[in-house]
Write a protein that holds these residues in place. Structure first.
Motif, PDB file in Angstrom:
ATOM      1  N   LYS A  92       0.823  -1.209   0.000  1.00 55.71           N
ATOM      2  CA  LYS A  92       0.000   0.000   0.000  1.00 55.71           C
ATOM      3  C   LYS A  92       0.856   1.257   0.000  1.00 55.71           C
ATOM      4  CE  LYS A  92      -1.956   1.961   3.628  1.00 55.71           C
ATOM      5  NZ  LYS A  92      -1.820   3.425   3.375  1.00 55.71           N
ATOM      6  N   PRO A  93       0.555   2.211  -0.885  1.00 54.42           N
ATOM      7  CA  PRO A  93       1.248   3.501  -0.826  1.00 54.42           C
ATOM      8  C   PRO A  93       0.717   4.332   0.336  1.00 54.42           C
ATOM      9  CG  PRO A  93      -0.436   3.560  -2.532  1.00 54.42           C
ATOM     10  CD  PRO A  93      -0.408   2.155  -2.004  1.00 54.42           C
ATOM     11  N   PRO A  94       1.460   5.352   0.761  1.00 48.76           N
ATOM     12  CA  PRO A  94       0.910   6.237   1.804  1.00 48.76           C
ATOM     13  C   PRO A  94      -0.255   7.047   1.254  1.00 48.76           C
ATOM     14  CG  PRO A  94       2.956   7.130   0.924  1.00 48.76           C
ATOM     15  CD  PRO A  94       2.801   5.761   0.311  1.00 48.76           C
ATOM     16  N   HIS A  95      -1.018   7.643   2.172  1.00 48.37           N
ATOM     17  CA  HIS A  95      -2.144   8.526   1.848  1.00 48.37           C
ATOM     18  C   HIS A  95      -3.316   7.762   1.229  1.00 48.37           C
ATOM     19  CE1 HIS A  95       0.977  11.394   2.654  1.00 48.37           C
ATOM     20  NE2 HIS A  95       1.607  11.120   1.525  1.00 48.37           N
ATOM     21  N   ALA A  97      -6.355   5.053   2.443  1.00 49.10           N
ATOM     22  CA  ALA A  97      -6.986   4.296   3.524  1.00 49.10           C
ATOM     23  C   ALA A  97      -7.122   2.837   3.120  1.00 49.10           C
ATOM     24  CB  ALA A  97      -8.353   4.882   3.847  1.00 49.10           C
ATOM     25  N   VAL A  98      -7.071   1.932   4.102  1.00 48.84           N
ATOM     26  CA  VAL A  98      -7.153   0.502   3.810  1.00 48.84           C
ATOM     27  C   VAL A  98      -8.568   0.096   3.437  1.00 48.84           C
ATOM     28  CG1 VAL A  98      -6.963  -1.805   4.827  1.00 48.84           C
ATOM     29  CG2 VAL A  98      -5.133  -0.142   5.170  1.00 48.84           C
ATOM     30  N   HIS A  99      -9.545   0.575   4.168  1.00 48.36           N
ATOM     31  CA  HIS A  99     -10.932   0.176   3.909  1.00 48.36           C
ATOM     32  C   HIS A  99     -11.867   1.353   4.164  1.00 48.36           C
ATOM     33  CE1 HIS A  99     -11.422  -0.096   8.273  1.00 48.36           C
ATOM     34  NE2 HIS A  99     -10.297  -0.763   8.289  1.00 48.36           N
ATOM     35  N   ARG A 131      -4.295  -4.198   9.467  1.00 47.17           N
ATOM     36  CA  ARG A 131      -4.690  -2.885   8.945  1.00 47.17           C
ATOM     37  C   ARG A 131      -3.636  -1.873   9.337  1.00 47.17           C
ATOM     38  NH1 ARG A 131      -9.337  -5.562  10.422  1.00 47.17           N
ATOM     39  NH2 ARG A 131     -11.128  -5.421   9.009  1.00 47.17           N
ATOM     40  N   ILE A 132      -3.261  -1.039   8.399  1.00 43.55           N
ATOM     41  CA  ILE A 132      -2.316   0.028   8.711  1.00 43.55           C
ATOM     42  C   ILE A 132      -2.989   1.371   8.451  1.00 43.55           C
ATOM     43  CG2 ILE A 132      -0.255  -1.359   8.325  1.00 43.55           C
ATOM     44  CD1 ILE A 132      -0.006  -0.251   5.558  1.00 43.55           C
ATOM     45  N   LEU A 139       3.039  -3.230   3.673  1.00 41.13           N
ATOM     46  CA  LEU A 139       2.372  -4.488   3.381  1.00 41.13           C
ATOM     47  C   LEU A 139       1.058  -4.657   4.149  1.00 41.13           C
ATOM     48  CD1 LEU A 139       5.532  -6.790   3.453  1.00 41.13           C
ATOM     49  CD2 LEU A 139       4.430  -5.742   1.453  1.00 41.13           C
ATOM     50  N   VAL A 140       0.057  -5.120   3.413  1.00 43.33           N
ATOM     51  CA  VAL A 140      -1.235  -5.475   3.997  1.00 43.33           C
ATOM     52  C   VAL A 140      -1.550  -6.901   3.548  1.00 43.33           C
ATOM     53  CG1 VAL A 140      -3.706  -4.987   4.079  1.00 43.33           C
ATOM     54  CG2 VAL A 140      -2.068  -3.096   3.993  1.00 43.33           C
TER      55      VAL A 140
END
Length: 308
Positions: A92-95, A97-99, A131-132, A139-140
């Motif tokens: 996942k890139p920054p900025h 949201a995961v979900h 979740r990050i 990594l997710v």
């Protein structure tokens, strides 16, 4: 999707419910298969939970159908760095949201995942094992079906890189302090005697320019754990203004999930379905997935601090 579990000699005569437990079929999934799915089968015959299995039999069931998941958005970047029949790891890139949440109903990693899987004719339901935060990169791990989700959740290990303010002594350290909610805050957390036990083990790899690079293993998995723990010892993460860090050098908290280790069942793909070749609770395959330090964290040291 059909899952097939051959009965080994040592399981001969076991009750089906006990055999399923040995095969890491959760109670929740077993109920869903029984009441909302195809039921359990021994070869070509249905079998009940209180019946005994025989060595050489194939016990199988169809995974219950998933729902539609979140709205698919093919424009959301989804980079898969590992995938098998049970697990997928996204970088996942920054900025991002995961979900979806109240604040971010769309434009999340889950929306991109749904589009990716829907295009392949697979379940679009996103089951993240970890979740990050939106501004944390890396990594997710996600389970691709209801069988894999509890299996992965209980064996994943994670390594994070954090850049913290101040120059800490090189070497290993531990922060063992309970974490709970900040008073009157929905988001914020803090170290408090009333919090849940929390432990972060870390190694300071580099310390210069008023910053330190820490390789962190969150032994427990509390919300904002690494961020809160370092802030509690006077060394907040660079860019983490929620917990006292400065955004002068970087516009987000300098935190990256860099490595994940987990285990998946040994299996083979067959025309009939996925054949689990060994009971997952007794034998499984170790997987390690890594993500390099992102450019904005490297830039804080003027070069890649992991190569020095």
């Amino acid at each position: 999707m059909k899952l097939i579990f051959p009965v080994p000699p040592e399981a001969d005569g076991a009750l089906l419910r006990n055999f399923l437990r040995r095969c890491a079929v959760s109670t929740e999934l077993a109920r869903a298969v029984k009441f909302h799915g195809s039921g359990f089968w021994a070869g070509g015959q249905p079998i009940l939970a209180n019946r005994r299995v025989e060595a050489g039999q194939d016990i199988w069931f169809e995974l219950p159908a998933d729902g539609a998941g979140v709205a698919p958005q093919p424009e959301i970047p989804v980079q898969a760095v590992y995938e098998d029949a049970f697990a997928i790891v996204l970088d996942k890139p920054p900025h991002l949201a995961v979900h979806p949440t109240l604040n971010y109903p769309l434009d999340t990693l889950a929306n991109g995942y749904a589009a990716r899987m829907e295009a392949r004719g697979e379940s679009p339901v996103f089951r993240p094992v970890n979740r990050i935060d939106k501004d944390t990169s890396g990594l997710v791990l996600a389970a691709k079906n209801g069988y894999a989700a509890p299996l992965l959740a209980r064996n994943v290990e994670k390594l994070y890189y954090a850049v913290v303010e101040g120059e800490l002594p090189l070497g290993k350290g531990v922060i063992d302090a309970p974490i709970g909610r900040q008073a009157e805050s929905i988001i914020g957390r803090c170290v408090t005697p009333d919090g849940k036990p929390s432990r972060t083990e870390y190694t300071i790899i580099r310390a210069e320019h008023g910053l330190s690079l820490a390789a962190c293993v969150p032994v427990t998995g509390r919300t904002h754990q690494i961020r809160v723990h370092f802030a509690s010892i006077g060394h907040p993460l660079a860019g983490d203004d929620l917990y006292g860090g400065s955004r002068e050098r970087i516009g987000r908290q300098a935190l990256h999930c860099a490595e994940q280790r987990f285990r998946v069942p040994e299996y083979e793909m067959t025309p009939e379905g996925i054949r689990i070749t060994a009971p997952p609770l007794e034998q499984s395959r170790a997987v390690t997935v890594k993500s390099p330090l992102p450019p904005d964290l490297r830039a804080l040291f003027g070069e890649d601090p992991l190569e020095i």
